[in-house]
Design an enzyme around this catalytic site. Structure first.
Site, PDB file in Angstrom:
ATOM      1  N   HIS B 116     -15.724  15.083  52.704  1.00  0.00           N
ATOM      2  CA  HIS B 116     -17.136  14.803  52.419  1.00  0.00           C
ATOM      3  C   HIS B 116     -17.272  13.487  51.644  1.00  0.00           C
ATOM      4  O   HIS B 116     -18.060  12.613  52.014  1.00  0.00           O
ATOM      5  CB  HIS B 116     -17.725  15.963  51.611  1.00  0.00           C
ATOM      6  CG  HIS B 116     -19.119  15.721  51.106  1.00  0.00           C
ATOM      7  ND1 HIS B 116     -20.230  16.260  51.703  1.00  0.00           N
ATOM      8  CD2 HIS B 116     -19.579  14.984  50.059  1.00  0.00           C
ATOM      9  CE1 HIS B 116     -21.314  15.863  51.054  1.00  0.00           C
ATOM     10  NE2 HIS B 116     -20.934  15.093  50.036  1.00  0.00           N
ATOM     11  N   GLU B 117     -16.496  13.353  50.590  1.00  0.00           N
ATOM     12  CA  GLU B 117     -16.612  12.142  49.754  1.00  0.00           C
ATOM     13  C   GLU B 117     -16.261  10.882  50.541  1.00  0.00           C
ATOM     14  O   GLU B 117     -16.887   9.833  50.367  1.00  0.00           O
ATOM     15  CB  GLU B 117     -15.720  12.263  48.508  1.00  0.00           C
ATOM     16  CG  GLU B 117     -16.119  13.370  47.554  1.00  0.00           C
ATOM     17  CD  GLU B 117     -17.576  13.323  47.132  1.00  0.00           C
ATOM     18  OE1 GLU B 117     -18.128  12.210  46.966  1.00  0.00           O
ATOM     19  OE2 GLU B 117     -18.184  14.403  46.991  1.00  0.00           O
ATOM     20  N   HIS B 120     -19.093   9.392  52.244  1.00  0.00           N
ATOM     21  CA  HIS B 120     -19.863   8.453  51.408  1.00  0.00           C
ATOM     22  C   HIS B 120     -19.152   7.104  51.344  1.00  0.00           C
ATOM     23  O   HIS B 120     -19.784   6.045  51.430  1.00  0.00           O
ATOM     24  CB  HIS B 120     -20.001   8.995  49.986  1.00  0.00           C
ATOM     25  CG  HIS B 120     -20.880  10.204  49.872  1.00  0.00           C
ATOM     26  ND1 HIS B 120     -22.117  10.293  50.469  1.00  0.00           N
ATOM     27  CD2 HIS B 120     -20.696  11.382  49.214  1.00  0.00           C
ATOM     28  CE1 HIS B 120     -22.664  11.474  50.186  1.00  0.00           C
ATOM     29  NE2 HIS B 120     -21.812  12.150  49.434  1.00  0.00           N
ATOM     30  N   HIS B 126     -26.174  11.947  52.216  1.00  0.00           N
ATOM     31  CA  HIS B 126     -26.209  13.391  52.471  1.00  0.00           C
ATOM     32  C   HIS B 126     -27.091  13.714  53.670  1.00  0.00           C
ATOM     33  O   HIS B 126     -28.166  13.135  53.842  1.00  0.00           O
ATOM     34  CB  HIS B 126     -26.717  14.144  51.240  1.00  0.00           C
ATOM     35  CG  HIS B 126     -25.675  14.251  50.180  1.00  0.00           C
ATOM     36  ND1 HIS B 126     -25.963  14.286  48.838  1.00  0.00           N
ATOM     37  CD2 HIS B 126     -24.322  14.325  50.273  1.00  0.00           C
ATOM     38  CE1 HIS B 126     -24.837  14.389  48.144  1.00  0.00           C
ATOM     39  NE2 HIS B 126     -23.825  14.400  49.001  1.00  0.00           N
TER      40      HIS B 126
END
Lengths: 84, 388
Positions: B116-117, B120, B126
Site C-alpha cells: 500500500h505505502e 503512494h 487513497h
C-alpha cells in the site's frame, strides 16, 4: 478503543485532511462552525462508502478506530508532507 | 482510484531499507519488501532494485513516534505507516511500534501495508474503493493477495501497461504476466513425489479440491495427477502451518483441521481460524497425539482417527465425543492395514487409505477394501500423482 468523543473525531478528521489543521488542537475545536464540521463528516463518510448522515454514528466512529495508513485521504491535502 | 499528481520519470527505481524493524529478521523483511514492490511491477514495466548503500529513489525506514518529518507516529494501532509521493521523494516510513508480522493473522501484515505505502511512493492517493489495496484502512491479514482492478488501472495510468517479459531476479519473486494476480513463489517443479510417493496426509478442501502434503510441500491434485505448478511450500499455501503434518480433514463446518505431534491447527480456507496451535488433548478429548491419519467418513459424517493398529471415532456433538468402547482395531475395516499414512473421503464417494507407496480403496457399503482389477493396494504414484 474506538474513537468515542467529538474531540477525537475532530483530530482524526483534521489529521486526514477533512478539517483544517487547527482542529488538531482541542483548544481550537470550538472554532469550527457547524457547516464545516458537518461537511467534514459527510466527506469522510462519502469517501469511506458509509451512509452520508453528517453524524458521528457508530459506523463512522468504528471506521475511524481502524488501523490505517497515515497519508491523508483527500487529494490536494495529503501532499503537504515534505521529505527533507 | 485517485492520483496525487506526481510520478517518477524513470521506470527503473532503486530502494533501500535504511532502518529495519526491531522484531523481524532482516532477511525476512527484505523478502517481504521485495514482494510488496513486485505487486507494482506485475502489470507495468516498473522495476525495483534493492541497494544497501548510496542514494536511492525510495528509502524505507521503521521508526517510532517523532522521526524527523514532522508527522509523528502514534504507537500501536492508529496510523501504521505513511509514505511520500514522488514529488516529495517517495520514501516510506513504518511505525515500528506496530507488531509487524509475516504470513500470520496476528499483528499487522508487513507485506500488505508495504505494498500500500509503495503505491503512494509511486504516485497513488487513497482509493474510495474498499476492495482496493489503496483504500486507506487496514483490512486484516489476507493470505492470498490479489491486486484489485482499481489499483491496476491506477498504476497503469501513471506508468503504462507491461510490455516486457518478466525477468528473473534475486531481489524478489517475479510472477508471470499471464497470471491475473500475484501468487506466492512456487517451488520448482520436481518429480520427487514419483520417486517417493509416501505422503504425510491427504484432504479435501471445503471447495472440493484435493491436496497432498509431504514434508514442507503440498500438491494440488487433479483427478489423475498433480496440477501444474506444484509442489508449493505449505508455509506459503497455509501461512502459519508447519510441515510434516500427521493428519488432516475438512469437517462439515467448512473448516480444515491439521494435526502434528501433540498439536492441531484450524483453518478457514487458507487463513488460520484463530489462535493456533492448540493441544489435541484440549480440542479433541479422547484422541491420542502423534496420529497416523484422520478423515470424515461418508458413512456417518463422523470423524475417524487412526494410529498404529487402532482407530477412534469422534463426534463433536456428543459428550464425551469418544465413546468408552474406543479405540477399536483397524482390522475391523476389512483389508485396511495398520500404521496408515493418510485417509481420505474422496469426492467420488469412496474412502481411500494410504500406506507407504500404495493405497487402498474402501467400499463403504460392503465395509471392506474394494475388489477390482488391478487389485488393491495399487501404486499411489501412478494413480494419484500421474507418474509414468
Amino acid at each position: 478503543a474506538p474513537v468515542s468523543t467529538t474531540t477525537q473525531a475532530e483530530m482524526y478528521l483534521s489529521q486526514f485532511g477533512y478539517l483544517p489543521a487547527s482542529a488538531r488542537n482541542p483548544a481550537n475545536s470550538g472554532l469550527q462552525d457547524k457547516s464545516t464540521w458537518l461537511n467534514a463528516i459527510q466527506e469522510f463518510q462519502n469517501f469511506a462508502g458509509l451512509n452520508i448522515t453528517g453524524e458521528l454514528d457508530d459506523e463512522t466512529l468504528k471506521l475511524m478506530s481502524l488501523p490505517r495508513c497515515g497519508v491523508r485521504d483527500r487529494v490536494g491535502t495529503g501532499d503537504s508532507r515534505s521529505k527533507r | 482510484y485517485a492520483l496525487q499528481g506526481s510520478r517518477w520519470r524513470v521506470k527503473n527505481l532503486t530502494y533501500k531499507v535504511s532502518k529495519y524493524p526491531k522484531r523481524l529478521k532482516r532477511v525476512d523483511v527484505d523478502a517481504e519488501i521485495g514482494r510488496a514492490f513486485a505487486v507494482w511491477s506485475e502489470d507495468t514495466d516498473l522495476t525495483f532494485t534493492k541497494k544497501t548503500t548510496g542514494p536511492v529513489h525510495i528509502e524505507i525506514k521503521f521508526v517510532e513516534s517523532e522521526h524527523g518529518d514532522g508527522d509523528a507516529f502514534d504507537g500501536q494501532g492508529g496510523t501504521l505507516a505513511h509514505a511520500f509521493f514522488p514529488v516529495f521523494g517517495g520514501d516510506a516510513h513504518f511505525d515500528d511500534a506496530e507488531l509487524w508480522t509475516i504470513g500470520s493473522p496476528r499483528g499487522t501484515n508487513l507485506f500488505q501495508v508495504a505494498a500500500h505505502e509503495f503505491g503512494h511512493s509511486l504516485g497513488l492517493s487513497h482509493s474510495d474503493q474498499s476492495s482496493a489495496l489503496m483504500a486507506p484502512f487496514y483490512r486484516g491479514f489476507e493470505p492470498v493477495f490479489r491486486l484489485d482492478d482499481d489499483d491496476k488501472a491506477a498504476i497503469q495510468s501513471l506508468y503504462g501497461k507491461k510490455t516486457s517479459q518478466p525477468k528473473p531476479s534475486n531481489a524478489y519473486p517475479v510472477t508471470s504476466t499471464l497470471r491475473p494476480s500475484y501468487t506466492p513463489p512456487k517451488v520448482p517443479l520436481d518429480d520427487s513425489i514419483c520417486k517417493d510417493s509416501k505422503i504425510d496426509t491427504l484432504f479435501n478442501s471445503a471447495q472440493g479440491e484435493t491436496y497432498a502434503f509431504k514434508g514442507d510441500k503440498f500438491y494440488k491434485l487433479t483427478t489423475d495427477s498433480v496440477e501444474e505448478g506444484y509442489p508449493q511450500l505449505i508455509s506459503k499455501g497455509w501461512p502459519g502451518l508447519p510441515g510434516n503434518i500427521d493428519a488432516a480433514f475438512t469437517y462439515k463446518n467448512g473448516k480444515t483441521y491439521f494435526f502434528k505431534g501433540t498439536q492441531y491447527w484450524r483453518f478457514q480456507g487458507r487463513q488460520m481460524d484463530g489462535v493456533y496451535p492448540k493441544e489435541i488433548s484440549e480440542g479433541f478429548t479422547g484422541i491420542p497425539d502423534h496420529l497416523d491419519a484422520a478423515m470424515v467418513w461418508g458413512g456417518n459424517g463422523k470423524i475417524y482417527f487412526f494410529k498404529g493398529s487402532k482407530f477412534w471415532r469422534f463426534d463433536p456433538a456428543k459428550r464425551p465425543p469418544v465413546k468408552a468402547s474406543y479405540p477399536k482395531p483397524i482390522s475391523n475395516w476389512e483389508g485396511v492395514p495398520n500404521n496408515l499414512d493418510a485417509a481420505l473421503k474422496y469426492t467420488n464417494g469412496y474412502t481411500y487409505f494410504f500406506k507407504g507407496d500404495k493405497y487402498y480403496r474402501f467400499h463403504d457399503a460392503r465395509f471392506a477394501v474394494d475388489t477390482a482389477t488391478p487389485a488393491f493396494p495399487r501404486p499411489t504414484a501412478h494413480w494419484w500423482f500421474g507418474c509414468k
